[in-house]
Design an enzyme around this catalytic site. Structure first.
Site, PDB file in Angstrom:
ATOM      1  CB  ALA A  11      39.002  44.797  52.747  1.00 33.88           C
ATOM      2  N   GLY A  13      42.674  48.861  50.540  1.00 32.99           N
ATOM      3  CA  GLY A  13      42.824  49.729  49.548  1.00 32.99           C
ATOM      4  C   GLY A  13      42.141  50.946  49.249  1.00 32.99           C
ATOM      5  NE  ARG A  17      44.038  50.628  40.038  1.00 35.18           N
ATOM      6  CZ  ARG A  17      44.414  49.121  40.049  1.00 35.18           C
ATOM      7  NH1 ARG A  17      44.811  48.726  38.758  1.00 35.18           N
ATOM      8  NH2 ARG A  17      44.670  48.765  41.075  1.00 35.18           N
ATOM      9  CD  GLN A  73      47.529  48.787  54.364  1.00 33.02           C
ATOM     10  OE1 GLN A  73      46.401  48.502  53.967  1.00 33.02           O
ATOM     11  NE2 GLN A  73      48.515  48.596  53.877  1.00 33.02           N
ATOM     12  N   GLY A  78      50.461  49.262  50.267  1.00 34.12           N
ATOM     13  CA  GLY A  78      50.725  48.176  49.499  1.00 34.12           C
ATOM     14  C   GLY A  78      50.193  47.118  50.086  1.00 34.12           C
ATOM     15  N   GLY A 102      40.095  41.420  48.812  1.00 29.94           N
ATOM     16  CA  GLY A 102      38.755  41.858  49.074  1.00 29.94           C
ATOM     17  C   GLY A 102      38.103  42.212  47.588  1.00 29.94           C
ATOM     18  CB  ALA A 343      -4.163  47.707  36.146  1.00 29.11           C
ATOM     19  CG  ASN A 349       5.799  51.715  51.574  1.00 30.58           C
ATOM     20  OD1 ASN A 349       5.761  52.701  50.614  1.00 30.58           O
ATOM     21  ND2 ASN A 349       6.890  51.100  51.622  1.00 30.58           N
ATOM     22  CB  ALA A 386     -11.744  50.681  39.948  1.00 35.28           C
TER      23      ALA A 386
HETATM   24  C1  UD1 Z   1      47.307  42.812  42.970  1.00 36.08           C
HETATM   25  C2  UD1 Z   1      48.588  41.946  42.788  1.00 36.08           C
HETATM   26  C3  UD1 Z   1      48.634  41.533  41.336  1.00 36.08           C
HETATM   27  C4  UD1 Z   1      47.618  40.717  41.079  1.00 36.08           C
HETATM   28  C5  UD1 Z   1      46.381  41.345  41.159  1.00 36.08           C
HETATM   29  C6  UD1 Z   1      45.142  40.366  41.180  1.00 36.08           C
HETATM   30  C7  UD1 Z   1      50.171  43.045  44.419  1.00 36.08           C
HETATM   31  C8  UD1 Z   1      51.393  43.860  44.551  1.00 36.08           C
HETATM   32  N1  UD1 Z   1      49.709  42.950  43.163  1.00 36.08           N
HETATM   33  O1  UD1 Z   1      47.505  43.964  42.081  1.00 36.08           O
HETATM   34  O2  UD1 Z   1      49.975  40.641  41.211  1.00 36.08           O
HETATM   35  O3  UD1 Z   1      47.659  40.056  39.700  1.00 36.08           O
HETATM   36  O4  UD1 Z   1      46.260  41.695  42.634  1.00 36.08           O
HETATM   37  O5  UD1 Z   1      43.888  40.896  41.202  1.00 36.08           O
HETATM   38  O6  UD1 Z   1      49.621  42.544  45.440  1.00 36.08           O
HETATM   39  N2  UD1 Z   1      44.835  46.727  49.657  1.00 36.08           N
HETATM   40  C9  UD1 Z   1      45.054  46.891  51.020  1.00 36.08           C
HETATM   41  N3  UD1 Z   1      45.922  47.689  51.253  1.00 36.08           N
HETATM   42  C10 UD1 Z   1      47.035  48.521  50.537  1.00 36.08           C
HETATM   43  C11 UD1 Z   1      46.798  48.182  49.061  1.00 36.08           C
HETATM   44  C12 UD1 Z   1      45.870  47.134  48.620  1.00 36.08           C
HETATM   45  O7  UD1 Z   1      44.355  46.183  51.722  1.00 36.08           O
HETATM   46  O8  UD1 Z   1      47.820  49.154  50.978  1.00 36.08           O
HETATM   47  C13 UD1 Z   1      44.118  45.463  49.073  1.00 36.08           C
HETATM   48  C14 UD1 Z   1      43.007  46.093  48.236  1.00 36.08           C
HETATM   49  O9  UD1 Z   1      41.559  46.742  48.880  1.00 36.08           O
HETATM   50  C15 UD1 Z   1      42.523  45.039  47.235  1.00 36.08           C
HETATM   51  C16 UD1 Z   1      43.725  44.153  47.377  1.00 36.08           C
HETATM   52  O10 UD1 Z   1      44.606  44.640  48.487  1.00 36.08           O
HETATM   53  O11 UD1 Z   1      41.472  44.212  47.805  1.00 36.08           O
HETATM   54  C17 UD1 Z   1      44.537  44.355  46.010  1.00 36.08           C
HETATM   55  O12 UD1 Z   1      45.042  45.560  45.741  1.00 36.08           O
HETATM   56  P1  UD1 Z   1      44.978  46.132  44.416  1.00 36.08           P
HETATM   57  O13 UD1 Z   1      45.567  47.525  44.688  1.00 36.08           O
HETATM   58  O14 UD1 Z   1      43.855  46.254  43.703  1.00 36.08           O
HETATM   59  O15 UD1 Z   1      46.189  45.441  43.713  1.00 36.08           O
HETATM   60  P2  UD1 Z   1      46.140  45.087  42.004  1.00 36.08           P
HETATM   61  O16 UD1 Z   1      46.858  46.238  41.456  1.00 36.08           O
HETATM   62  O17 UD1 Z   1      44.985  44.638  41.751  1.00 36.08           O
HETATM   63 MG    MG Z   2      43.058  44.539  42.425  1.00 37.41          MG
END
Ligand code: UD1
Ligand code: MG
Length: 422
Positions: A11, A13, A17, A73, A78, A102, A343, A349, A386
């Protein structure tokens, strides 16, 4: 408790996007953070521990993960790197590990149970799904029913991009195997990221087989942008509608009804068009709601009550047989039985700093266009005229009139019009 199971949820990332300042996993589906959905599904497996990987300074994400272990992290390098930051918390755990993302809130515990069903040897088990729009998912490269590799979209060649069998992001493998393989994940790819998906390829080189269990995309769709958030909401709402319909709720136009995962319905409930129901709401037997009603979190609507059009109710109890049928806001209130709210009645509140409560006892009749200025109590059986602004308690059985008294000036209008048209 499944004492041999540990869960890791990613969780941390950035969620670039989503084009949002809110961390991706906190975006909501059915009124609840995506991460909370995933935690809810895995809790049903009663794992020994749940580790949630979060980015530094993400107090809000950690709060949703309260009760779980938190792995930080340091940099978002990644999904492979995220798991590297979690494995330290596994310490000498030798059971099996389930890894989930997540940002995939639609997974159900029933499907996870199937993944965990058979004993696990020195192997990896994942979910694979056929995506109608494979877009940016990783592709499963399969031969003889074994997954040899997951190729990320950005690294895929044209032939691989045409494959529709995709990676769900759910992995199940023994902890010692995870420790061994994760240490070998490198960032030698187009994104210069540590891909968790490389576990499969590295496993294959180490004679570790990966099998996949097919799953419907409606359980594993990832949410990376607002289009996917919107689609996931649709899938979740359909699921909730189906459950409510199975339980006997009548829903006139499901596409316009939004409910939460924890909404509780009694028998013979009727939901008319355009109804939104927040979390922690309980609806009794024979209750009618809508059209156009907003039932916000913490509301209880007891048997035979009705809530009509353009009514908003927040954190209130509506007693048996009570009616709020038109254009009202009822907040932080407790209504007894057989109360009639006219009505346009509003509970005032909020004073700009604090919320205050309104108590309306059994059999009260509140005339239309009344303001109930909280805190205030209306005694049993009282009648409110009323158009009143009620700021003081009303004794049981009393009539309260709190409005400017009417004065009629005889013939005034007639004379006025005559003068203007002469
Ligand atoms: C990822 C998978 C892909 C899969 C898809 C399914 C990888 C490399 N790719 O791609 O194969 O089909 O999910 O939905 O795993 N996160 C971290 N730390 C990071 C990067 C990501 O905790 O450094 C977490 C994000 O919060 C997210 C999850 O990992 O919840 C997936 O990351 P995301 O960047 O969404 O991967 P996708 O591009 O969707
Ligand atoms: Mg994803």
């Amino acid at each position: 408790m499944a004492s041999n199971l540990a869960v890791i949820i990613l969780a941390a990332g950035k969620g670039t996007r989503m084009k949002s300042d809110i961390p991706k996993v906190l975006h909501k589906i059915a009124g609840k953070a995506m991460l909370a959905h995933v935690i809810g599904a895995v809790k049903e497996l009663e794992p020994q521990k749940i580790i949630v990987v979060v980015a530094p300074d993400s107090e809000a994400v950690a709060k949703v993960a309260e009760g779980c272990e938190i792995a930080i992290q340091a940099q978002q390098l990644g999904t492979g790197d995220a798991v590297k930051s979690a494995v330290a918390l596994l310490k000498d755990f030798t059971g099996n590990v389930l890894i989930l993302y997540g940002d995939s809130p639609l997974i159900t515990s029933a499907s996870l149970v199937k993944l965990l069903d058979k004993p696990l040897k020195n192997e990896i088990r994942i979910f694979g799904f056929n995506a109608t729009n494979p877009a940016k998912y990783g592709r499963l490269i399969v031969s003889n029913n074994t997954v040899r590799e997951v190729v990320e979209f950005k690294d895929a060649n044209e032939a691989q991009k045409k494959l529709t069998l995709c990676n769900s992001g759910v992995y199940y493998l023994p902890a010692p195997l995870l420790q061994k393989l994760i240490a070998q994940v490198k960032n030698d790819n187009s994104q210069k990221e540590y891909y968790l998906t490389d576990l499969i390829k590295i496993g294959w080189k180490n004679s570790v087989e990966t099998s996949y269990l097919p799953i419907h995309e409606n359980e594993v769709s990832g949410v990376n942008d607002k289009h996917e958030l919107c689609r996931a909401e649709g899938v979740m709402q359909k699921r909730l509608h189906k459950r409510a319909l199975n339980d006997g709720v009548t829903i006139l136009c499901p596409d316009t009804v939004f409910m939460s995962t924890d909404t509780k319905f009694g028998r013979d409930v009727l939901l008319r068009q355009n109804v939104v129901i927040g979390e922690n709401v309980v609806i009794g037997n024979n209750v009618i709601i809508g059209p156009f009603a907003h039932i916000r979190p913490g509301t209880v609507i007891e048997n035979n009550a009705s809530v009509g059009n353009f009514v908003e109710i927040k954190k209130s109890t509506i007693g048996e047989g009570s009616k709020i049928n038109h254009l009202s806001y009822i907040g932080d209130s407790h209504l007894g039985k057989n109360v009639n709210i006219g009505a346009g009645t509003i509970t005032c509140n909020y004073d700009g700093f604090e919320k205050h409560e309104t108590q309306i006892e059994d059999d009260v009749f509140v005339g239309s266009n009344t303001s109930l200025i909280a805190p205030v109590t209306i005694g049993k059986g009282a009648v409110i005229a009323a158009g009143s602004n009620i700021s003081e308690n009303v004794p049981a059985g009393a009539l309260a009139i709190a409005r400017g008294m009417q004065k009629n000036l005889a013939d005034w209008a007639m004379k006025f019009k005559k003068k203007k048209t002469e």
